[in-house]
Enzyme design. Structure first.
Site, PDB file in Angstrom:
ATOM      1  N   GLU A  24      40.792  41.471  43.661  1.00 35.30           N
ATOM      2  CA  GLU A  24      40.553  42.884  43.333  1.00 35.30           C
ATOM      3  C   GLU A  24      40.361  43.754  44.573  1.00 35.30           C
ATOM      4  O   GLU A  24      40.864  44.867  44.650  1.00 35.30           O
ATOM      5  CB  GLU A  24      39.338  43.041  42.412  1.00 35.30           C
ATOM      6  CG  GLU A  24      39.589  42.640  40.958  1.00 35.30           C
ATOM      7  CD  GLU A  24      39.382  41.159  40.710  1.00 35.30           C
ATOM      8  OE1 GLU A  24      39.023  40.430  41.654  1.00 35.30           O
ATOM      9  OE2 GLU A  24      39.590  40.725  39.555  1.00 35.30           O
ATOM     10  N   HIS A  77      29.802  40.099  32.033  1.00 33.97           N
ATOM     11  CA  HIS A  77      30.974  40.685  31.384  1.00 33.97           C
ATOM     12  C   HIS A  77      30.604  41.766  30.368  1.00 33.97           C
ATOM     13  O   HIS A  77      31.380  42.068  29.473  1.00 33.97           O
ATOM     14  CB  HIS A  77      31.793  39.593  30.675  1.00 33.97           C
ATOM     15  CG  HIS A  77      32.599  38.756  31.619  1.00 33.97           C
ATOM     16  ND1 HIS A  77      32.049  38.090  32.682  1.00 33.97           N
ATOM     17  CD2 HIS A  77      33.927  38.474  31.662  1.00 33.97           C
ATOM     18  CE1 HIS A  77      32.994  37.429  33.334  1.00 33.97           C
ATOM     19  NE2 HIS A  77      34.141  37.647  32.733  1.00 33.97           N
TER      20      HIS A  77
END
Lengths: 325, 332
Positions: A60, A129
């Site tokens: 990322e 998450h």
């Protein structure tokens, strides 16, 4: 009018813009051959080819920066994060480079880029998450932060975000991708920075955004049975915020509840609360109430997760509190 | 490679001396508090820029670096007066006074910064190259970084994607031996930074970067490879900085003898020796150049001194491309 899924609205917005502008490409993990981790880029590799729909390694930080660098040199990238939880690995590039490049270069380099992907909780995914960082990004000058709550808004706002010449954080939800809604065949866009009144009412204003707004809808239905009329404002864009829409509604209802899926400290609701007490103090008939998640990392166990999230019962309680009923 | 001639040596001498004196002037005005913030000077590393400029296509190639970034834009064609004015925080500066020492940019001259976060510019450099490949411009990006940045994750993620996608970029580590005050030796299991390229099957190697001819040769090969569509190169340019990491650095991590050792192979002295040995220039000619350089630096100082500070509203004007962005006001 035809009905399509939220994920289809995302695909349509990106595809229509990519047909119109060769400089746009889509990059991210699983966006090409896999058709998107949540199928939010289904069919795009077939249509646009691997030059413009690009699978990345799980890097990322690297691909966020590559996207920004390419935006300094003529591209208009759409960078997908599989979820915004993973954007944290690349957040230095977003905050220090995408948001500040124009300022640091004295206006020479604008960064026309969209970072998009799901935000917030999505069932029992545990603490890493299930996070909402709208307020983190919205705190940063140089960024715009958009978070639609239905397919129609998603398509119109994403098209505007892609056309925008500044960096836009575009937040979706795993739990919204399957939502269906009316979306016209004809082309349309929705301007950034404009809130939308999703339900008109007279007794109390509820401000929310993203998927959690559905809890407000449920609460409003219940409260209507008790002759309480709720006005629900969907912010749609968190930065810049449409303060005028909020103030106008509060001046009418004199009561405000804010519902946001985020940790309670220093969040979007806090900002709205400050603004309203500052500019509509004399209109308020009750202290403002804000509803957020628990002040803890998201728990896994089902009962705990349910307890952690704000829900329609919380909204009903809050509305009754500001109405003193 | 473009031939290295008498003219090249004369240009190298004049350029490198100017960069050195420009930086010396900044150190001087920093002490006078005309320039504030952090100040990272390039003294000792000039052969890298001189060698690079000799082999770049200055009509289209691009450059990006970290925060030791005052002289690279000058080399790319930016008026040095505007760079000095930026450090003074003046409206005539390259970023209208908003960037400061670590953030020099020039879109016109394809200098893409000027970046303050160690290693933050590495993926950006690959991104510039990504766009050049995307639009078939046949341009190459030189992405500079320090030996400290070589240990950031951004380098490794970027090297992997850059080789996989065959991006037209050359990663140039300006290895001056110290990440701030910490030596390469103390932070890694080996000192051959160039070997990091091996893990990505990227052409790589060490370069004697105190000599501009060596830098030019290595970069010419790397740039040609990138331009031919054969992907990136990773070069370990062994150099040295004479001054501290920034102005507050007491330099207790190294000996004076070590600094002296490198000053004996100083790039400007090396080039000056060639000029005299090959009779490309006389002592008189050299003195004339020295005088011109001194005058040019003085002009920069004068320009920066006499320029105005920016108006308050510029702070808002430069953030968003959107002209009517509704900023939150912060004063009553």
């Amino acid at each position: 009018m035809r009905t399509i899924q939220f994920r289809e609205a995302i695909v349509e917005a990106m595809s229509e813009e990519m047909r119109a502008d060769e400089s746009i490409y889509l990059m991210g993990e699983e966006v090409a051959e896999y058709n998107g981790a949540y199928k939010a880029s289904k069919g795009m590799l077939d249509e646009f080819g691997e030059k413009r729909v690009i699978d990345t390694p799980i890097s990322e930080l690297g691909f966020t920066g590559i996207g920004i660098g390419s935006a300094m040199n003529g591209n208009r990238p759409i960078i997908e994060f599989m979820t915004f939880n993973f954007s944290l690995v690349g957040i230095d590039q977003i905050i220090n480079n995408a948001a500040k490049m124009r300022q640091m270069s004295g206006g020479q380099f604008n960064i026309p880029i969209v970072f998009r992907g799901p935000t917030g909780s999505a069932g029992q995914l545990g603490a890493t998450h299930s996070q909402a960082f709208e307020n983190w990004f919205a705190n940063t000058p140089g960024l715009k932060v958009v978070i639609p709550s239905n397919p129609y808004d998603a398509k119109g706002l994403l098209k505007s975000s892609i056309r925008d010449n500044d960096p836009v954080i575009f937040m979706e939800s795993e739990q919204m991708y399957g939502d269906k809604g009316e979306v016209p065949e004809e082309e349309y866009t929705i301007p950034l920075g404009k809130a939308d009144i999703k339900r008109e009412g007279t007794d109390v204003t509820i401000v929310s955004f993203g998927k959690i707004i559905k809890e407000a809808y449920k609460a409003a239905e219940e409260l209507e049975k008790e002759d309480v009329s709720c006005e629900i404002i969907d912010l749609r864009t968190v930065r810049p915020m449409d303060y005028d829409a909020i103030l106008k509604s509060v001046k009418k209802t004199n009561r405000l509840v804010i519902l946001e899926e985020a940790w309670p400290f220093g969040n979007v609701a806090t900002e709205i609360t400050y603004k309203v007490q500052n500019e509509a103090f004399d209109y308020l008939d009750a202290p403002i109430v804000k509803l957020n998640t628990a002040d803890t990392p998201a728990p896994y166990s089902p009962g705990l997760l349910k307890e952690w999230l704000p829900n329609s019962d919380d909204v009903i309680k809050a509305v009754k509190k500001v109405l003193y009923i | 490679m473009k031939k290295i001639t008498k003219k090249t040596y004369l240009k190298w001498y004049e350029d490198m001396l100017f960069w050195r004196k420009f930086e010396d002037k900044l150190a001087q005005v920093y002490i006078q508090q005309k320039v504030r913030g952090f100040l990272h000077l390039y003294n000792g590393q000039e052969a890298i820029l001189a060698g690079a400029l000799h082999v770049m296509d200055l009509k289209k190639d691009k450059m990006i670096t970290a925060y030791r970034n005052h002289v690279q834009p000058i080399g790319m064609g930016v008026d040095p007066k505007r760079v000095m004015a930026e450090l003074y925080g003046k409206k005539t500066g390259t970023s209208q006074g908003l960037g400061g020492s670590m953030h020099i940019f020039s879109k016109e001259h394809r200098f893409f910064g000027g970046h303050g976060i160690v290693g933050g510019q590495i993926p950006l450099g690959a991104g510039l190259a990504f766009a050049d490949k995307y639009f078939n411009t046949n341009a190459v990006t030189l992405c500079f970084l320090g030996d400290g940045a070589a240990r950031q994750g951004s380098l490794h993620e970027t090297l992997n994607m850059a080789t996989n996608w065959k991006l037209p970029v050359v990663f140039c580590v300006e290895n001056n031996g110290y990440a701030m005050g910490t030596s390469v030796k103390r932070t890694s299991s080996h000192e051959d930074i160039w070997r990091l390229g091996l893990g990505y099957e990227m052409p790589c190697g060490p370069v004697d970067a105190m000599d501009p001819t060596k830098v030019a040769e290595a970069l010419d090969e790397a740039i040609s490879r990138a331009r031919a569509g054969k992907g990136p190169t990773f070069l370990d340019l062994k150099t040295y900085r004479y001054r501290g990491h920034s102005m507050s650095d007491a330099q207790k991590y190294r000996t004076k003898d070590e600094v002296k050792e490198y000053q004996e192979i100083d790039p400007i002295s090396q080039v000056k020796k060639v000029l005299l040995d090959k009779k490309y220039a006389s002592e008189e000619d050299i003195k004339k150049i020295d005088k011109q350089v001194k005058d040019k630096v003085s002009e920069c100082e004068k320009f920066a001194d006499e320029s105005d500070f920016p108006d308050k509203n510029v702070m808002y004007d430069v953030v968003y491309e959107q002209e009517d962005y509704p900023f939150i006001s912060h004063k009553l």
